[in-house]
Design a protein around this motif. Structure first.
Motif, mmCIF file in Angstrom:
data_model
loop_
_atom_site.group_PDB
_atom_site.id
_atom_site.type_symbol
_atom_site.label_atom_id
_atom_site.label_comp_id
_atom_site.label_asym_id
_atom_site.label_seq_id
_atom_site.Cartn_x
_atom_site.Cartn_y
_atom_site.Cartn_z
ATOM 1 N N VAL A 70 -35.317 -13.054 -6.910
ATOM 2 C CA VAL A 70 -35.674 -14.141 -7.817
ATOM 3 C C VAL A 70 -37.185 -14.105 -8.048
ATOM 4 N N SER A 71 -37.579 -14.345 -9.286
ATOM 5 C CA SER A 71 -38.997 -14.436 -9.642
ATOM 6 C C SER A 71 -39.410 -15.897 -9.480
ATOM 7 N N MET A 72 -40.355 -16.149 -8.593
ATOM 8 C CA MET A 72 -40.803 -17.534 -8.375
ATOM 9 C C MET A 72 -41.431 -18.108 -9.651
ATOM 10 N N LYS A 73 -42.099 -17.269 -10.405
ATOM 11 C CA LYS A 73 -42.707 -17.703 -11.667
ATOM 12 C C LYS A 73 -41.625 -18.150 -12.656
ATOM 13 N N LYS A 74 -40.569 -17.337 -12.783
ATOM 14 C CA LYS A 74 -39.471 -17.689 -13.692
ATOM 15 C C LYS A 74 -38.689 -18.896 -13.179
ATOM 16 N N LEU A 75 -38.523 -18.984 -11.857
ATOM 17 C CA LEU A 75 -37.809 -20.113 -11.277
ATOM 18 C C LEU A 75 -38.567 -21.414 -11.563
ATOM 19 N N ALA A 76 -39.872 -21.385 -11.352
ATOM 20 C CA ALA A 76 -40.694 -22.569 -11.641
ATOM 21 C C ALA A 76 -40.565 -22.946 -13.119
ATOM 22 N N ALA A 77 -40.674 -21.951 -14.001
ATOM 23 C CA ALA A 77 -40.592 -22.216 -15.447
ATOM 24 C C ALA A 77 -39.238 -22.807 -15.831
ATOM 25 N N ALA A 78 -38.166 -22.343 -15.189
ATOM 26 C CA ALA A 78 -36.821 -22.840 -15.500
ATOM 27 C C ALA A 78 -36.707 -24.347 -15.280
ATOM 28 N N PHE A 79 -37.461 -24.849 -14.297
ATOM 29 C CA PHE A 79 -37.405 -26.279 -13.983
ATOM 30 C C PHE A 79 -38.635 -27.037 -14.477
ATOM 31 N N GLY A 80 -39.427 -26.403 -15.350
ATOM 32 C CA GLY A 80 -40.601 -27.065 -15.898
ATOM 33 C C GLY A 80 -41.666 -27.341 -14.853
ATOM 34 N N ALA A 81 -41.734 -26.484 -13.844
ATOM 35 C CA ALA A 81 -42.697 -26.674 -12.759
ATOM 36 C C ALA A 81 -43.815 -25.635 -12.856
ATOM 37 N N LYS A 82 -44.897 -25.907 -12.143
ATOM 38 C CA LYS A 82 -46.013 -24.959 -12.111
ATOM 39 C C LYS A 82 -45.808 -23.891 -11.044
ATOM 40 N N THR A 83 -45.228 -24.290 -9.898
ATOM 41 C CA THR A 83 -45.037 -23.349 -8.794
ATOM 42 C C THR A 83 -43.641 -23.498 -8.194
ATOM 43 N N ALA A 84 -43.211 -22.430 -7.532
ATOM 44 C CA ALA A 84 -41.939 -22.461 -6.807
ATOM 45 C C ALA A 84 -42.100 -21.625 -5.557
ATOM 46 N N LYS A 85 -41.384 -22.024 -4.525
ATOM 47 C CA LYS A 85 -41.364 -21.251 -3.284
ATOM 48 C C LYS A 85 -40.016 -21.447 -2.625
ATOM 49 N N MET A 86 -39.637 -20.481 -1.785
ATOM 50 C CA MET A 86 -38.373 -20.593 -1.073
ATOM 51 C C MET A 86 -38.451 -21.756 -0.083
ATOM 52 N N MET A 87 -37.328 -22.416 0.102
ATOM 53 C CA MET A 87 -37.237 -23.524 1.044
ATOM 54 C C MET A 87 -37.066 -22.958 2.459
ATOM 55 N N ARG A 88 -37.619 -23.636 3.421
ATOM 56 C CA ARG A 88 -37.415 -23.220 4.817
ATOM 57 C C ARG A 88 -35.921 -23.340 5.146
ATOM 58 N N PRO A 89 -35.372 -22.374 5.903
ATOM 59 C CA PRO A 89 -33.936 -22.409 6.220
ATOM 60 C C PRO A 89 -33.468 -23.735 6.814
ATOM 61 N N ALA A 90 -34.227 -24.306 7.733
ATOM 62 C CA ALA A 90 -33.808 -25.575 8.360
ATOM 63 C C ALA A 90 -33.744 -26.690 7.316
ATOM 64 N N ASP A 91 -34.679 -26.695 6.374
ATOM 65 C CA ASP A 91 -34.670 -27.706 5.306
ATOM 66 C C ASP A 91 -33.475 -27.496 4.380
ATOM 67 N N ALA A 92 -33.171 -26.227 4.082
ATOM 68 C CA ALA A 92 -32.031 -25.918 3.213
ATOM 69 C C ALA A 92 -30.722 -26.377 3.870
ATOM 70 N N GLU A 93 -30.604 -26.150 5.166
ATOM 71 C CA GLU A 93 -29.389 -26.564 5.876
ATOM 72 C C GLU A 93 -29.252 -28.083 5.906
ATOM 73 N N ARG A 94 -30.349 -28.776 6.160
ATOM 74 C CA ARG A 94 -30.326 -30.241 6.219
ATOM 75 C C ARG A 94 -29.975 -30.821 4.846
ATOM 76 N N LEU A 95 -30.543 -30.266 3.794
ATOM 77 C CA LEU A 95 -30.339 -30.775 2.440
ATOM 78 C C LEU A 95 -28.917 -30.522 1.933
ATOM 79 N N THR A 96 -28.398 -29.310 2.196
ATOM 80 C CA THR A 96 -27.104 -28.931 1.631
ATOM 81 C C THR A 96 -25.918 -29.291 2.515
#
Length: 157
Positions: A70-96
């Motif tokens: 995944v391109s972080m630049k394209k991912l950010a643009a897809a959601f109208g954001a300036k930046t994007a980064k991968m979520m920490r695994p523990a945060d992803a597990e807690r959220l999902t």
């Protein structure tokens, strides 16, 4: 292994047609998506990995082919954001509510904005995580788009 998960229940509630495929999950695989494609004997571009990220600090979900980055630049643009980064695994597990290696875009504990790689819509069917390690659901990519409430964008590098 149970073939009923929050993900499969969510798809059933929405009336989405899908097929469940179980495979031997390898926790030591360097790429979970590629290992799933190989185990299921399907092209890796049809097996979409579910990635949890943050766009301008807000949680988002991306579905991209397992053989792509995944391109972080394209991912950010897809959601109208300036930046994007991968979520920490523990945060992803807690959220999902799912374990890493079993995160599905369907039936997550908290709904977040979702994007799917637009090239995936050209396949007759795609495979996505079914909500647990070693379980994939096969469905029409347009049904996946609708079921996840996703937007289709170019997301890969």
């Amino acid at each position: 292994m149970s073939k009923t998960t929050r993900a499969t229940q969510a798809l059933e509630r929405l009336g989405v047609k899908f097929t469940v495929h179980a495979y031997n999950y390898d926790p030591d695989a360097s790429s979970i998506g590629l290992q799933a494609a190989q185990a299921l004997d399907v092209p890796p571009q049809r097996v979409l990995k579910t990635l949890m990220a943050e766009a301008d600090g807000k949680p988002v979900c991306a579905m991209v082919p397992s053989d792509c980055e995944v391109s972080m630049k394209k991912l950010a643009a897809a959601f109208g954001a300036k930046t994007a980064k991968m979520m920490r695994p523990a945060d992803a597990e807690r959220l999902t509510g799912y374990h890493v290696g079993g995160i599905s875009p369907f039936g997550q504990k908290k709904r977040v904005p979702v994007a799917i790689e637009e090239a995936a819509l050209g396949h007759a069917s795609v495979f996505l995580n079914g909500g647990q390690r070693g379980l994939q659901v096969e469905l029409d990519p347009n049904d996946a788009l609708k079921a996840a409430g996703a937007i289709a964008r170019s997301l890969v590098a």
